[in-house]
Design an enzyme around this catalytic site. Structure first.
Site, PDB file in Angstrom:
ATOM      1  N   SER A 115       0.841  -1.204   0.000  1.00 55.08           N
ATOM      2  CA  SER A 115       0.000   0.000   0.000  1.00 55.08           C
ATOM      3  C   SER A 115       0.873   1.250   0.000  1.00 55.08           C
ATOM      4  CB  SER A 115      -0.852   0.030   1.264  1.00 55.08           C
ATOM      5  OG  SER A 115      -2.003  -0.714   1.088  1.00 55.08           O
TER       6      SER A 115
ATOM      7  N   SER B 174     -11.310  -0.069  -6.232  1.00 55.52           N
ATOM      8  CA  SER B 174     -11.075   0.148  -4.801  1.00 55.52           C
ATOM      9  C   SER B 174     -12.406   0.091  -4.075  1.00 55.52           C
ATOM     10  CB  SER B 174     -10.426   1.516  -4.564  1.00 55.52           C
ATOM     11  OG  SER B 174      -9.206   1.593  -5.276  1.00 55.52           O
TER      12      SER B 174
HETATM   13  C1  LIG Z   1      -0.532  -1.817   4.565  1.00 56.21           C
HETATM   14  O1  LIG Z   1       0.202  -0.608   4.585  1.00 56.21           O
HETATM   15  C2  LIG Z   1      -0.606   0.558   4.740  1.00 56.21           C
HETATM   16  C3  LIG Z   1       0.285   1.755   4.584  1.00 56.21           C
HETATM   17  O2  LIG Z   1       1.481   1.607   5.275  1.00 56.21           O
HETATM   18  C4  LIG Z   1      -1.348   0.508   6.080  1.00 56.21           C
HETATM   19  O3  LIG Z   1      -2.199   1.636   6.190  1.00 56.21           O
HETATM   20  C5  LIG Z   1      -2.196  -0.779   6.103  1.00 56.21           C
HETATM   21  O4  LIG Z   1      -2.843  -0.898   7.348  1.00 56.21           O
HETATM   22  C6  LIG Z   1      -1.315  -1.998   5.844  1.00 56.21           C
HETATM   23  N1  LIG Z   1      -2.160  -3.183   5.720  1.00 56.21           N
HETATM   24  C7  LIG Z   1      -1.955  -4.274   6.420  1.00 56.21           C
HETATM   25  C8  LIG Z   1      -2.857  -5.433   6.134  1.00 56.21           C
HETATM   26  O5  LIG Z   1      -1.069  -4.360   7.257  1.00 56.21           O
END
Ligand SMILES: *[C@@H]1O[C@H](CO)[C@@H](O)[C@H](O)[C@H]1NC(C)=O
Ligand SMILES: *[C@@H]1O[C@H](CO)[C@@H](O)[C@H](O)[C@H]1NC(C)=O
Ligand SMILES: *[C@@H]1O[C@H](CO)[C@@H](O)[C@H](O)[C@H]1NC(C)=O
Ligand SMILES: *[C@@H]1O[C@H](CO)[C@@H](O)[C@H](O)[C@H]1NC(C)=O
Ligand SMILES: *[C@@H]1O[C@H](CO)[C@@H](O)[C@H](O)[C@H]1NC(C)=O
Ligand SMILES: *[C@@H]1O[C@H](CO)[C@@H](O)[C@H](O)[C@H]1NC(C)=O
Length: 354
Positions: free
Chosen positions: A59, A145
């Site tokens: 992400s 999304s």
């Molecule tokens: C993935 O990374 C994003 C941004 O750093 C964060 O907001 C999100 O919670 C993360 N997702 C997981 C499943 O850890």
């Protein structure tokens, strides 16, 4: 009843829609319930789909490419992998496996666990990044999304429950893909979208009454948010409990809300997606790679104005306008021929099909 109408329209669509070779990716990880549910729905609608998703959450990485420099060092997102395993696929040779060496008709990215609305997030999102990098290479792409940002492993997903929210997102996404493929003859060189164009599609927060339909064409600019992060004017910075700057939404920034290039009569996707039950479909453009390519080819110093409005120019989308507005959105939303359009307020001429 709306459901009966939609499934009748969707059945018509899949029989008249081209069969597509699709690469399905995301930024949340290949184990996300959302990507598995979209895979299921796309294969049900007779498309060939290969999932190529990251092992770990990517992400917020936009369109960056980072090649692996080792085999797996952790169990990855949702704890699904074995440390030490080959960096790609289930066996050595994964990405060079001749059985996956096919032409790609469409790259589909998502559905992301959370919405991706407006120009700031357009460049930031890994879901959008995968889509615009594909578009830059000449491969049509659609980014999906979901307003619901719950992070679920496919192990907590029920493929047979049509009310499972991942299946609702998957069905909406696959229906849109089949609508794009409607009437196309891939063997004769038809493309799902013209070169340089992609779609940014956002599903609202789905619940028992909010179903993501109808779909409406929107633009990136308009009610879009950016970050409160102007350190020179400390009053706009948000501080966390530890006293450090953190993210905060800044509404009404003029730069990303100025309609420069798209159809300015369309409503902004941010407003529609956060205040209604409709799915927003924005046609966006990826032209900036060509300037780099020219520079490399001619060894020139280039100087070029850019805009942060990534909406596709209206003149450029004229050839797809009819397909998108009248074929895609109309066929998905209602039985063929039974739509009516009405003026969208407050901008005036944007159209909703209902
Ligand atoms: C993935 O990374 C994003 C941004 O750093 C964060 O907001 C999100 O919670 C993360 N997702 C997981 C499943 O850890
Ligand atoms: C599914 O796709 C295949 C391969 O293109 C095609 O031969 C077949 O007719 C399609 N089936 C349906 C029901 O559309
Ligand atoms: C990565 O995994 C492959 C397949 O198991 C193995 O052949 C290769 O030696 C590994 N590479 C490294 C650097 O560990
Ligand atoms: C992939 O397909 C292309 C075109 O058919 C062919 O030239 C190439 O050798 C193939 N590559 C592999 C690894 O099979
Ligand atoms: C998101 O979906 C999950 C089920 O996957 C549900 O438990 C949750 O309430 C939903 N959240 C919102 C805000 O709709
Ligand atoms: C579903 O979501 C809509 C829009 O957010 C809201 O108005 C409605 O109350 C919700 N319905 C239920 C049953 O939660």
């Amino acid at each position: 009843m709306r459901f009966a109408t939609i499934s009748a329209a969707a059945a018509l669509l899949s029989s008249a829609s081209a069969h597509l070779n699709i690469v399905l990716t995301n930024d949340d990880g290949f184990g996300s319930a959302n990507i598995r549910a979209l895979y299921n729905e796309l294969t049900k609608q007779n498309h060939s789909v290969l999932i190529v998703g990251p092992a770990e959450n990517q992400s917020g990485t936009g369109g960056t490419t980072v090649w692996p420099t080792s085999n797996l060092t952790s169990r990855g997102g949702h704890d699904l992998l074995i440390p030490g395993a080959y960096f790609a696929g289930q066996e050595a040779g994964g990405l060079n496996n001749p059985s996956i060496n096919k032409s790609v008709d469409l790259v589909v990215s998502g559905p992301n666990e959370g919405s991706n609305l407006g120009p700031l997030v357009f460049t930031l999102s890994g879901t959008l990044g995968a889509a615009y990098v594909a578009v830059g290479r000449g491969i049509p792409a659609v980014a999906f999304s979901a307003g619901n940002s719950t992070k679920r492993s496919y192990k907590d997903w029920n493929p047979n429950d049509p009310t499972d929210i991942a299946n609702v997102h998957g069905k909406l996404g696959a229906d849109l893909v089949s609508a794009l493929a409607y009437g196309r003859d891939i063997s004769k060189g038809d493309k799902v979208l013209p070169t340089s164009l992609g779609l940014n599609v956002n599903f609202p927060k789905i619940n028992s009454t909010c179903r993501g339909l109808p779909m409406i064409q929107t633009r990136l600019t308009g009610s879009a948010l950016t970050d409160k992060a102007h350190v020179a004017f400390t009053c706009t910075v948000v501080f966390n409990a530890a006293g450090f700057p953190t993210y905060g939404d800044l509404a009404g920034a003029s730069g990303i809300n100025n309609c420069v290039t798209g159809d300015c009569d369309l409503p902004g996707e941010t407003l529609i997606s956060t205040t209604t039950c409709m799915t927003t479909v924005t046609v966006s453009v990826c032209l900036f790679l060509s300037a780099k390519e020219e520079q490399a080819a001619h060894a020139l110093t280039t100087s070029q104005a850019f805009s942060v409005d990534y909406d596709a120019p209206q003149a450029y989308t004229a050839s797809t306008k009819e397909h998108l507005e009248y074929t895609v959105l109309n066929k998905l939303n209602t039985a063929p021929g039974s739509y009516k359009k009405r003026d969208w307020q407050p901008r005036g001429k944007g159209m909703i099909f209902e």
